[in-house]
Structure formats: structure tokens, C-alpha cells
Design an enzyme around this catalytic site. Structure first.
Site, PDB file in Angstrom:
ATOM      1  N   ASP A  65      64.874 -84.739   3.268  1.00 18.11           N
ATOM      2  CA  ASP A  65      64.706 -84.991   1.831  1.00 18.11           C
ATOM      3  C   ASP A  65      64.169 -86.397   1.583  1.00 18.11           C
ATOM      4  O   ASP A  65      63.311 -86.602   0.713  1.00 18.11           O
ATOM      5  CB  ASP A  65      66.033 -84.825   1.091  1.00 18.11           C
ATOM      6  CG  ASP A  65      66.617 -83.435   1.223  1.00 18.11           C
ATOM      7  OD1 ASP A  65      65.847 -82.472   1.405  1.00 18.11           O
ATOM      8  OD2 ASP A  65      67.859 -83.313   1.145  1.00 18.11           O
ATOM      9  N   ASP A 104      73.043 -80.944   4.629  1.00 24.23           N
ATOM     10  CA  ASP A 104      72.935 -82.220   3.927  1.00 24.23           C
ATOM     11  C   ASP A 104      74.131 -83.083   4.320  1.00 24.23           C
ATOM     12  O   ASP A 104      75.189 -82.556   4.685  1.00 24.23           O
ATOM     13  CB  ASP A 104      72.916 -82.009   2.416  1.00 24.23           C
ATOM     14  CG  ASP A 104      71.618 -81.379   1.927  1.00 24.23           C
ATOM     15  OD1 ASP A 104      70.565 -81.651   2.533  1.00 24.23           O
ATOM     16  OD2 ASP A 104      71.649 -80.632   0.934  1.00 24.23           O
TER      17      ASP A 104
END
EC number: 3.4.23.36
Length: 165
Positions: free
Chosen positions: A131, A115
Site C-alpha cells: 500500500d 495488513d
């Protein structure tokens, strides 16, 4: 057949983009930790997530891999077999599929997801392009449901509708 090829190409391009950004984040962000992108708004921060959204199911990689695998096969089969009539629904599922595959690749090969997008003005999870694709796809599916419901109500009330929105 053309739709299948176009869909496969779009999914592949989105997955490649997701993986390329994650490789960049690993190479560039990991050594420094974070880079300010827009002061007070967003930074790029390297973070390894061994769970799902908001670190839920943390440490349960086998479950996440199996669940994602089943979900991605189901979505691909739905797109190939049913082929939703509404383009909005079709492309929403394509986004969910591409995002799911992007994070699935991380889980299978790295046992965690890279991330890198961190909003500074709110307390929110650090996330990535995959995402964003999944969330955008889900949002478009919700919009599609709302539009279908409105069209059904319009039709039931006797108003003229050509089925397009």
C-alpha cells in the site's frame, strides 16, 4: 534492455520484501495480535483485509483480482512500450506496479491481504508495504504532473528552460 532488467529487478525485490514482511506478520503478529512499535504513534497489528483500500470492495475478490491484473499488465506495457521520458514518472509507475503485484499475490493465493501497520494517533486504515508503494507512486505521479505543468507554463511564457526539473 538494461533499463528493463533493472526495472524487473527492482520490482522483484520490492515484491519479495513485501511478501517477506507479510510472512513475518503472519508468523509473528498473528499469534499475538499486535506489537507496540512506537508508543502512541504506531503499532504492528495483524489484520486480514478482504477488500481494497479502507476495506472498500470487501468480499469482491474476483473483481479485485481481475481489476488489479488488468491494471498491472497495462502499467507494465506502458513502461515497456512508451518508456516515460521523465525518470520521476517512470519510477513512480514502478512503485505502483510493485505494490499492485504484492497485494495481487495475497488476493490470488490467500483471498485476502495481510495488513500490519496501524497508526495510533489518528483513525486510519491498517496497511502494508505494498500500500505504501502504491500511494508513494501515485503521489510521485501527481508531483510529476505538477512539475510538467510548471515547465509547460515556463516554456509558454518564453523563459529559458532546459527541460530538467
Amino acid at each position: 534492455m538494461a533499463t528493463v532488467l533493472i526495472t524487473a529487478a527492482v520490482v522483484a525485490l520490492l515484491v519479495i520484501l513485501d511478501q517477506a514482511i507479510k510472512l513475518w506478520a503472519t508468523a509473528v503478529l498473528a499469534p499475538v495480535g499486535a506489537m507496540l512499535l512506537i508508543p502512541g504513534v504506531v503499532e504492528l497489528r495483524y489484520y486480514l483485509n478482504d477488500g481494497a483500500a479502507f476495506s472498500s470492495f470487501s468480499g469482491q475478490q474476483l473483481f479485485l483480482i481481475v481489476f488489479t491484473s488488468v491494471a498491472m499488465v497495462a502499467i507494465a506495457a506502458y513502461l515497456l512500450i512508451k518508456r516515460p521520458a521523465r525518470k520521476l514518472e517512470y519510477w513512480a509507475w514502478v512503485l505502483v506496479l510493485a505494490g499492485g503485484i504484492g497485494n495481487w499475490i495475497d488476493r490470488v493465493f490467500n483471498h485476502q491481504v495481510v495488513d500490519y501497520i496501524n497508526f495510533l494517533f489518528i483513525r486510519f486504515a491498517i496497511f502494508n508495504l505494498a500500500d505504501v508503494l502504491v500511494c508513494t507512486g501515485i503521489g510521485l505521479l501527481v508531483l510529476n504532473l505538477i512539475l510538467e505543468e510548471l515547465a509547460a507554463k515556463k516554456k509558454a511564457s518564453g523563459e529559458k528552460t532546459d527541460g530538467t526539473i
